[in-house]
Design an enzyme around this catalytic site. Sequence first.
Site, PDB file in Angstrom:
ATOM      1  N   ASP A  64      41.434  73.664  41.699  1.00 56.40           N
ATOM      2  CA  ASP A  64      41.952  74.776  42.498  1.00 56.40           C
ATOM      3  C   ASP A  64      40.884  75.799  42.892  1.00 56.40           C
ATOM      4  O   ASP A  64      41.071  76.567  43.827  1.00 56.40           O
ATOM      5  CB  ASP A  64      43.085  75.496  41.736  1.00 56.40           C
ATOM      6  CG  ASP A  64      42.658  75.940  40.330  1.00 56.40           C
ATOM      7  OD1 ASP A  64      41.507  75.688  39.943  1.00 56.40           O
ATOM      8  OD2 ASP A  64      43.487  76.533  39.613  1.00 56.40           O
ATOM      9  N   HIS A  65      39.759  75.797  42.206  1.00 57.69           N
ATOM     10  CA  HIS A  65      38.727  76.803  42.484  1.00 57.69           C
ATOM     11  C   HIS A  65      37.725  76.330  43.548  1.00 57.69           C
ATOM     12  O   HIS A  65      37.526  76.963  44.564  1.00 57.69           O
ATOM     13  CB  HIS A  65      37.932  77.124  41.209  1.00 57.69           C
ATOM     14  CG  HIS A  65      38.641  78.001  40.231  1.00 57.69           C
ATOM     15  ND1 HIS A  65      39.797  77.635  39.579  1.00 57.69           N
ATOM     16  CD2 HIS A  65      38.344  79.247  39.769  1.00 57.69           C
ATOM     17  CE1 HIS A  65      40.177  78.616  38.766  1.00 57.69           C
ATOM     18  NE2 HIS A  65      39.303  79.606  38.864  1.00 57.69           N
ATOM     19  N   ASP A 119      40.234  79.194  31.259  1.00 59.20           N
ATOM     20  CA  ASP A 119      40.329  80.190  32.319  1.00 59.20           C
ATOM     21  C   ASP A 119      40.960  81.431  31.702  1.00 59.20           C
ATOM     22  O   ASP A 119      41.939  81.328  30.953  1.00 59.20           O
ATOM     23  CB  ASP A 119      41.200  79.666  33.471  1.00 59.20           C
ATOM     24  CG  ASP A 119      41.072  80.578  34.681  1.00 59.20           C
ATOM     25  OD1 ASP A 119      40.348  80.211  35.619  1.00 59.20           O
ATOM     26  OD2 ASP A 119      41.681  81.667  34.666  1.00 59.20           O
ATOM     27  N   SER A 533      36.011  86.891  33.260  1.00 63.72           N
ATOM     28  CA  SER A 533      36.290  85.455  33.258  1.00 63.72           C
ATOM     29  C   SER A 533      35.872  84.778  31.954  1.00 63.72           C
ATOM     30  O   SER A 533      35.066  85.296  31.186  1.00 63.72           O
ATOM     31  CB  SER A 533      35.574  84.825  34.444  1.00 63.72           C
ATOM     32  OG  SER A 533      34.727  83.802  34.034  1.00 63.72           O
TER      33      SER A 533
HETATM   34  C1  MIC Z   1      38.031  84.018  37.474  1.00 61.07           C
HETATM   35  O1  MIC Z   1      39.099  84.471  37.861  1.00 61.07           O
HETATM   36  O2  MIC Z   1      37.021  84.721  37.286  1.00 61.07           O
HETATM   37  C2  MIC Z   1      37.927  82.530  37.198  1.00 61.07           C
HETATM   38  C3  MIC Z   1      37.045  81.948  38.236  1.00 61.07           C
HETATM   39  O3  MIC Z   1      39.197  81.940  37.319  1.00 61.07           O
HETATM   40  C4  MIC Z   1      37.374  82.368  35.799  1.00 61.07           C
HETATM   41  C5  MIC Z   1      37.028  81.000  35.426  1.00 61.07           C
HETATM   42  C6  MIC Z   1      35.732  80.545  35.981  1.00 61.07           C
HETATM   43  O4  MIC Z   1      34.779  81.305  36.085  1.00 61.07           O
HETATM   44  O5  MIC Z   1      35.659  79.368  36.296  1.00 61.07           O
HETATM   45  C7  MIC Z   1      38.264  82.927  34.687  1.00 61.07           C
HETATM   46  O6  MIC Z   1      39.016  83.833  34.940  1.00 61.07           O
HETATM   47  O7  MIC Z   1      38.124  82.507  33.538  1.00 61.07           O
HETATM   48 FE1  SF4 Z   2      41.809  81.507  40.493  1.00 62.99          FE
HETATM   49 FE2  SF4 Z   2      40.762  83.078  38.615  1.00 62.99          FE
HETATM   50 FE3  SF4 Z   2      41.560  84.071  40.965  1.00 62.99          FE
HETATM   51 FE4  SF4 Z   2      43.358  83.223  39.266  1.00 62.99          FE
HETATM   52  S1  SF4 Z   2      41.951  84.930  38.965  1.00 62.99           S
HETATM   53  S2  SF4 Z   2      43.317  82.808  41.460  1.00 62.99           S
HETATM   54  S3  SF4 Z   2      42.327  81.481  38.325  1.00 62.99           S
HETATM   55  S4  SF4 Z   2      39.874  82.632  40.610  1.00 62.99           S
END
Ligand code: MIC
Ligand code: SF4
Length: 645
Positions: A64-65, A119, A533
């Site tokens: 999804d990322h 996550d 994160s």
């Molecule tokens: C985010 O919201 O910062 C992420 C990207 O979802 C991260 C995970 C990541 O860095 O892959 C998170 O929240 O853990």
């Molecule tokens: Fe994706 Fe992290 Fe953003 Fe949620 S907060 S939508 S998991 S990048």
Amino acid sequence: MGDNMVRKILSAHRVDGSMVAGEEIGIKIDQCLTQDATGTMAFLQFEAMELDQVRAELAVSYVDHNMLQTGFENADDHQFLQSTAQKFGAYFSRPGNGICHQVHLERFAIPGKTQLGSDSHTPTTGGIGTLAIGAGGLDVAVAMGGGPFYMRMPQVVRVELTGELQPWVNGKDIILEMLRRVTVKGGVDKIFEYGGPGVAQLTVPQRATVTNMGAELGATTSIFPSDEQTKKYMASQGRGDDWVELQADDGASYDEVIEINLSELEPLIACPHSPDNVVPVTEVAGKVVQQVNIGSCTNSSYVDLATLAHILRDNHAHPNCSVTVSPGSRQVMTMIARDGLMTDIIAAGARVLESACGPCIGMGQAPPTDGVSIRTFNRNFVGRCGSKSGNVYLCSVEVAAACAIAGVIADPRELGDPPQIDMPDEVLIDDGMILPPTEDRDKIEIIRGPNIKPLPLADPVPDEYKGEVLLKVEDNITTDHIMPAGAKILPLRSNIPGISEYVFSVIDPDFATRAQEKDGGIVVGGHNYGQGSSREHAALAPMYLGLKAVIVKSFARIHRANLINFGILPLTADEAVIDAIDQGDELELTDVHGSLLGRRMIQVKNVTKGTQFDTDAGLTGRQTEIMLAGGLLNYTKKQQKQTVA
Ligand code: MIC
Ligand code: SF4
């Protein structure tokens, strides 16, 4: 005395340690979640630990990322993840199926279960009554293999909700109020358990918005009871049989109680550049807005987007304002299409993006220079939107929709009566984009394109170490500062040598070169270091550059655990001591092993200044063994060998 919900779940899952706040506890994990940006590492580590198959009740690998495919990298990662899920026995949620937390809430989460996800927003499913915790990929890999998850037993805070939400006020305003009061560091090593007469009116998606963004408090997790609302939600998903009730006992005790009278809440907004910089919308109303982004795992449910569609109906996005919408899941997207709501959204001039994280992680939609961007997301750290000069505000869908129409920050209460959107009794269920584990695991070949680079391993922590302070930073440094994301850097998540060139690049573009020239060193920082994160790359890439210790005033939970997992010493020292250290100072650590084993302070000599001070690693016996073994991966392999022998 009765038990609170957290203690009920933890005592049913405890396999090691104790349930005394501050002590280490090991718990069995029922469900595991990985996403593509952290999942490649988690599965590489799963493989390297020679774990042969998923032993947790359920593991789901989501994509999804890293959705943009501007080169081969992300597509390579998707193939790797699909093949590892099949090889090791995980479900695989294909790109386009939606944001991991939204899909997990819809299709998999169960009240009373434990869940570990690579996550930080894994606590989203706390909205359904799951005890869901974010962690680094390596911890999740261990849990997928059936190993316990260790953490410091948190304090349990009761959030007593009273009163009733007023028109145009929503779940987002509850969590923004929490952030205003508790701040981004106030929730470290705490679990927020919601209760009280105000809970019953809140739908599961509203609750999930609150638990999702509990991550921004620094909390270990947040949880709501499982009640009639939960039962209705699960029944609508065709999962009524999985519903179980979960409530705190009468008279349950808590370490702290916070009360929020929902009737007193008004539409709130978090101003740049921190989610706790919260004010009433009226305070910043009138500010010109260049962009509005709706979506993310915080606010992209069916009701969120139906609300948006109703507000936008017969309106048009302001000509100076670019509006985007990312539905949280394929289920949400197909339902708003089926119900004609997508027509309202498109007709109003919104740009509909795919169902994914998208702009939330800087995968496109960077705002213009000095632009104001109103987002229904959960983080507004500097640079995260893809532009260092962007000014990101966080708010509910209602506020964002009002801004999109007005072209300025606007109070939705001026729009008249709010739309009345009911939770659907039945949703569109189609799991065609979720591949279940296969029977023929042996026949699966893992597909490793050139973006999948070998995993670097940590060295055992040295007994003596002399190194330079490569960087000194302030309070509340996020993992977005340490290891930035965005469309350019995210594709390197499975390529540590490549991604390590960007460590701290938002703060100091020369950091990586300096670290390599000096053959590593030490970073010094303030409070709540590493908030945000769960990305273990914020420990793994600095480890690759030779970082041996981080000395700060205090740490965020997940990042500290990640540092330990990758053999970097997480040290704290008194504020005055930290304030007296300068970038470029040479520090010398002595008798590290003896101090760790004897649970004593580690003495550090500031060679440049001719001073000496104490630092505290605060490691448990198990964590010391991990550091001496050269990180959690080596430690787990060693444990496995001992078990076999
Ligand atoms: C985010 O919201 O910062 C992420 C990207 O979802 C991260 C995970 C990541 O860095 O892959 C998170 O929240 O853990
Ligand atoms: Fe994706 Fe992290 Fe953003 Fe949620 S907060 S939508 S998991 S990048």
